[in-house]
Enzyme design. Sequence first.
Site, PDB file in Angstrom:
ATOM      1  CD  GLU A 133     -10.321   3.586  -0.831  1.00  0.00           C
ATOM      2  OE1 GLU A 133     -11.203   4.007  -0.074  1.00  0.00           O
ATOM      3  OE2 GLU A 133      -9.217   3.176  -0.416  1.00  0.00           O
ATOM      4  CG  HIS A 182      -4.549   1.969  -2.042  1.00  0.00           C
ATOM      5  ND1 HIS A 182      -4.635   2.480  -0.774  1.00  0.00           N
ATOM      6  CD2 HIS A 182      -5.823   2.001  -2.528  1.00  0.00           C
ATOM      7  CE1 HIS A 182      -5.896   2.794  -0.486  1.00  0.00           C
ATOM      8  NE2 HIS A 182      -6.633   2.522  -1.548  1.00  0.00           N
ATOM      9  CG  ASP A 190      -2.306   0.593   0.890  1.00  0.00           C
ATOM     10  OD1 ASP A 190      -2.326   1.768   0.494  1.00  0.00           O
ATOM     11  OD2 ASP A 190      -3.333  -0.096   0.999  1.00  0.00           O
TER      12      ASP A 190
HETATM   13  C1  ACM Z   1     -11.054  -0.700   0.558  1.00  0.00           C
HETATM   14  O1  ACM Z   1     -11.529  -0.646   1.695  1.00  0.00           O
HETATM   15  N1  ACM Z   1     -10.505   0.388   0.022  1.00  0.00           N
HETATM   16  C2  ACM Z   1     -11.076  -1.919  -0.222  1.00  0.00           C
END
Ligand code: ACM
Length: 636
Positions: free
Chosen positions: A353, A278, A204
């Site tokens: 995201e 991420h 991440d």
């Molecule tokens: C997530 O909670 N962004 C998968």
Amino acid sequence: MKKIFLIFGASFLMLASIAQSPKISIIPQPVEVKEGTGTFVVNASTKIILSKEDASIKKVAASLNGEISAAAGFALNIAVGSRLEKNAIYLQLLQTPDAKLGDEGYRLISSANDVTISANKPAGLFYGVQTLLQLLPNEIESQKVVKNKKWTIPAVSIMDNPRFAWRGLMLDVSRHFFTKDEVKVFIDDMAKYKYNRMHFHLTDDQGWRIEIKSLPKLTEVGAWNVKKTGRFNFFTPPGDDEPRDYGGFYTQEDIKELIAYAKDRFVEIMPEVDIPGHSLAAVASYPELSCTPGKYKVNSGEQFMNWYDGGFSAMIDNTLCPANEKVYTFLDKVFGEISALFPFEYIHMGGDECAKNFWEINPQIKELMQREKLKDMHEVQSYFVGRVNKIINSKGKKMMGWDEILEGGLVEGAAVMSWRGMKGGIDAVKLGHEVVMTPNSHVYLDFMQTDGAIEPPVYASLRLKKVYELEPVPDGVNPKMIKGTQGNVWSEQLFNNRHLQYMVWPRAFAVSEVAWSPKTTRNWNDFIGRVEDHFERFNFANRKYAPSIYDPVIKAKKNEKNTLFVDFDSEIDGLDIYYSFDNSFPDNYYPKYAGKSIEVPVDAAPLKLISYRNGKPIGRMMTITIEELKKRTEKK
Ligand code: ACM
């Protein structure tokens, strides 16, 4: 007089029988439990008999013995035999399969003389052993030898098998790193509650946690950030001179060790490499993977994304560039090494995201869109996901991703993890994709468990009761396409292993019961009784858990004259709630909430409240400001 005697006599008999048969308190609740009479006692002469010479049954027996010897101080002799003896625990792999049991089910029959666990497969024997351990006194969880304890098992007949094949917990080791030994304890606890999938969120913005031998900078640079203390996402940006020595990673040898450790406990590990968003740790290690030239640092918890109603944007480009061929060469190496390490059939590629604001202004992306006839940013991401799917498939694996991978169209064969509620999952099934249901409304175990006034603040609240209410198969959806469910443990705000445990338990009891037990056996009040019994087990095991079920629920409202009122409630029955408005510490001599709205005095100091049960304090002392109560009345 006679009547009094009868009542007295009956209660005495009841007490005597309770004393004789220990309480049965199993999580997750088995499919069928029939109580018998009498108890089996495990002692130093008890044998474990295996139905045949087989390495996996031997491992199951060794795991039972490990638990018994740690708490009881003696190990049981293990022998192979085809006949049940007195004072023996028989682990029997069935010659003729029992259709009711499937691959993971078992039957457990105990009497005063012996115990038999039978199953079609070793996994079933393992789950039978987990149930057997839960039939033993709570002290079996002790890590120190408990002297003078009678290790009883009540006579019982159990038939059990899981509702779902996917019973998972996701552990985010990127936002905060957890050591190999801490991960092993996490797996131990999962196995006790019959989980069989650990989703390992390995990368991440805050850290890359797995050694990739052909890309050494991922762990030389990407695994480290600056240690900060306080509230994640609100940290002061680190200076250039602050040491980047906080974090860590697993070597490939560590990963092999964890996979083997999990396999012995019938847990499969699914790795996740979260891309194209991420990805700051990857980009900090290899900046050429970005669409936006620059110098990048692994995030240390300072804000770098803007979140607003209905959307988000990145202040720093934390994405891999879909228009850059070097990215696909990089991913070929990453997924090549990961596929060689992890035997599990799926690799999770994240996909969630992903901020597109830097892509929108990038000439390379514009060119890609023209060349590939992509009409918007969703289709750009979908192009990227398609390329990743090909790479993952070329390594002999299947791809899974968060529900954003549906946007812009999804390639055949990919599975979807539905996290933004159930909708993504429902849409995915309609399009023919298999789904794991992990809606943030029910299974985000990083969310607060009780009132935000006393919890370390995170994005939202999720009480145990709500977790228990999850139904993973929505109406009208083909149940065969729902692989199961899983609790997600994101670690932005999890600074240590004790707090990790606190966040996971007891909510992971609820997820395990949703994933394993038949829908028809679920019963909240019964579950809570068992949760409290398992708290005792956790006390012996030195595991932390959240006592949030004892904390009152606080509700504020105003009437038409703008007068402030509060009401209290609780998740469980039988609590008395005492309160004060003068900043003193209430106890059971203070006013007790009587089920009617309480008018808040105009000059009230903070509200303090505490719950009692049977005259004893049981909840935590809660303090909430009057300003906060007023604020809550303004929220929709
Ligand atoms: C997530 O909670 N962004 C998968």
